[in-house]
Design an enzyme around this catalytic site. Structure first.
Site, PDB file in Angstrom:
ATOM      1  N   ASP A 167      -5.005  -7.552   4.850  1.00 50.88           N
ATOM      2  CA  ASP A 167      -5.359  -8.372   5.858  1.00 50.88           C
ATOM      3  C   ASP A 167      -6.926  -8.197   5.900  1.00 50.88           C
ATOM      4  O   ASP A 167      -7.245  -8.846   5.649  1.00 50.88           O
ATOM      5  CB  ASP A 167      -4.623  -7.294   6.877  1.00 50.88           C
ATOM      6  CG  ASP A 167      -3.441  -7.271   7.193  1.00 50.88           C
ATOM      7  OD1 ASP A 167      -2.652  -8.084   6.358  1.00 50.88           O
ATOM      8  OD2 ASP A 167      -2.749  -5.559   7.533  1.00 50.88           O
ATOM      9  N   TYR A 196      -4.777   4.268  -0.155  1.00 51.12           N
ATOM     10  CA  TYR A 196      -5.767   3.646   0.741  1.00 51.12           C
ATOM     11  C   TYR A 196      -6.295   4.745   1.133  1.00 51.12           C
ATOM     12  O   TYR A 196      -5.881   5.801   1.306  1.00 51.12           O
ATOM     13  CB  TYR A 196      -4.988   2.390   1.118  1.00 51.12           C
ATOM     14  CG  TYR A 196      -4.215   1.634   1.591  1.00 51.12           C
ATOM     15  CD1 TYR A 196      -4.735   0.101   1.631  1.00 51.12           C
ATOM     16  CD2 TYR A 196      -2.826   1.244   0.666  1.00 51.12           C
ATOM     17  CE1 TYR A 196      -4.642  -1.329   1.333  1.00 51.12           C
ATOM     18  CE2 TYR A 196      -2.457   0.198   0.530  1.00 51.12           C
ATOM     19  CZ  TYR A 196      -2.860  -1.137   0.801  1.00 51.12           C
ATOM     20  OH  TYR A 196      -2.800  -2.557   0.593  1.00 51.12           O
TER      21      TYR A 196
END
Length: 272
Positions: free
Chosen positions: A52, A110
């Protein structure tokens, strides 16, 4: 035609995410533009996943098809010389034509970073969420453990998720605390890194997990609440979405990347 797989690092602060958007200024836009400048071709790259706006990457991967005969070992230097300074190609290999960076990916990791010190680090302020309040890190570890396994993660997915299934597998999740000598023996909590490894992730999934864990660390939720939140399959049951700047796509793993030898280099090596 050749299929090239590349690994890329980028500071996502000033970009609208990885994937092309109507307003432009994405990592994909810049990559496709410089590849076209280099080869004269109109190319479309395929990333191993999306990030994002404001999210960073240490080891994102992407592939694309090209008819260019530029030796594979020259691509990194050629593209980095044309890319903005906050985007860097770190590796390039040629792979079989059927290889796909997203479909062949087996594990993605992540990392979310939280600065728990009273004063944020000005040099890392774009890469860490600043949380000067005291956090119960051990409670966060206990809560995070409830999410490991194969589950329906609807509670931790954006309401705008378009995925037909929210079932994913988290293989590993851990919290590491990086304590500097300046904070030893004081109120400083150091840098709290949350690592999550899975076979795939939903939109905002890691950031919602972090936002909920912060509530656990603040004592607003009990660690065992993570289990009931997961079982609820309702976004409203979880906590807020943490800021994007603390999130980084750490690495993408494949079972094995079948590299194709550089025919041009082999021919040169065999010449007498």
């Amino acid at each position: 035609m050749r299929n090239l797989l590349m690994t890329i690092s980028y500071d996502g602060t000033h970009y609208f995410g990885f994937q092309t958007q109507p307003d432009g200024n994405t990592i994909q836009d810049h990559l496709e533009a410089v590849i076209s400048q280099l080869t004269g071709e109109k190319v479309k790259i395929h990333g191993s996943g999306r990030t994002d706006a404001g999210v960073h990457a240490r080891g994102q991967t992407f592939h694309f098809l090209t008819s260019s005969q530029i030796p594979v070992e020259r691509w990194r230097h050629a593209l980095n010389g044309r890319l903005p300074s906050d985007i860097r190609i770190t590796d390039a290999v040629e792979v079989p034509l059927e290889f796909h960076s997203r479909r062949y990916a087996k594990r993605k990791t992540y990392r979310y970073s939280i600065n728990g010190n009273r004063v944020f680090d000005v040099f890392y302020r774009q890469f860490q969420l600043h949380h000067p309040g005291v956090l119960d890190v051990q409670a966060m570890r206990v809560g995070l453990a409830y999410l490991i396994g194969t589950h329906d993660y609807t509670s931790f997915a954006s309401r705008h998720s378009t995925k037909q299934s929210h079932v994913r597998t988290i293989y590993e999740a851990r919290i590491e605390v990086e304590c500097g000598t300046e904070g030893a023996g004081t109120h400083e909590q150091g840098i709290i890194h949350i690592y999550v490894t899975g076979n795939g992730f939903l939109q905002h999934m890691v950031r919602i997990i972090v936002g909920t864990l912060l509530q656990v660390g603040e004592g607003k939720r009990a660690p065992k609440d993570m289990k009931s939140i997961l079982e609820a399959k309702d976004r409203a049951a979880a906590g807020p979405t943490a800021e994007s700047k603390g999130l980084m796509l750490w690495k993408v793993e494949y079972d094995e990347v079948p590299e194709i030898p550089d025919i041009t280099k082999i021919s040169q090596d065999m010449s007498f």
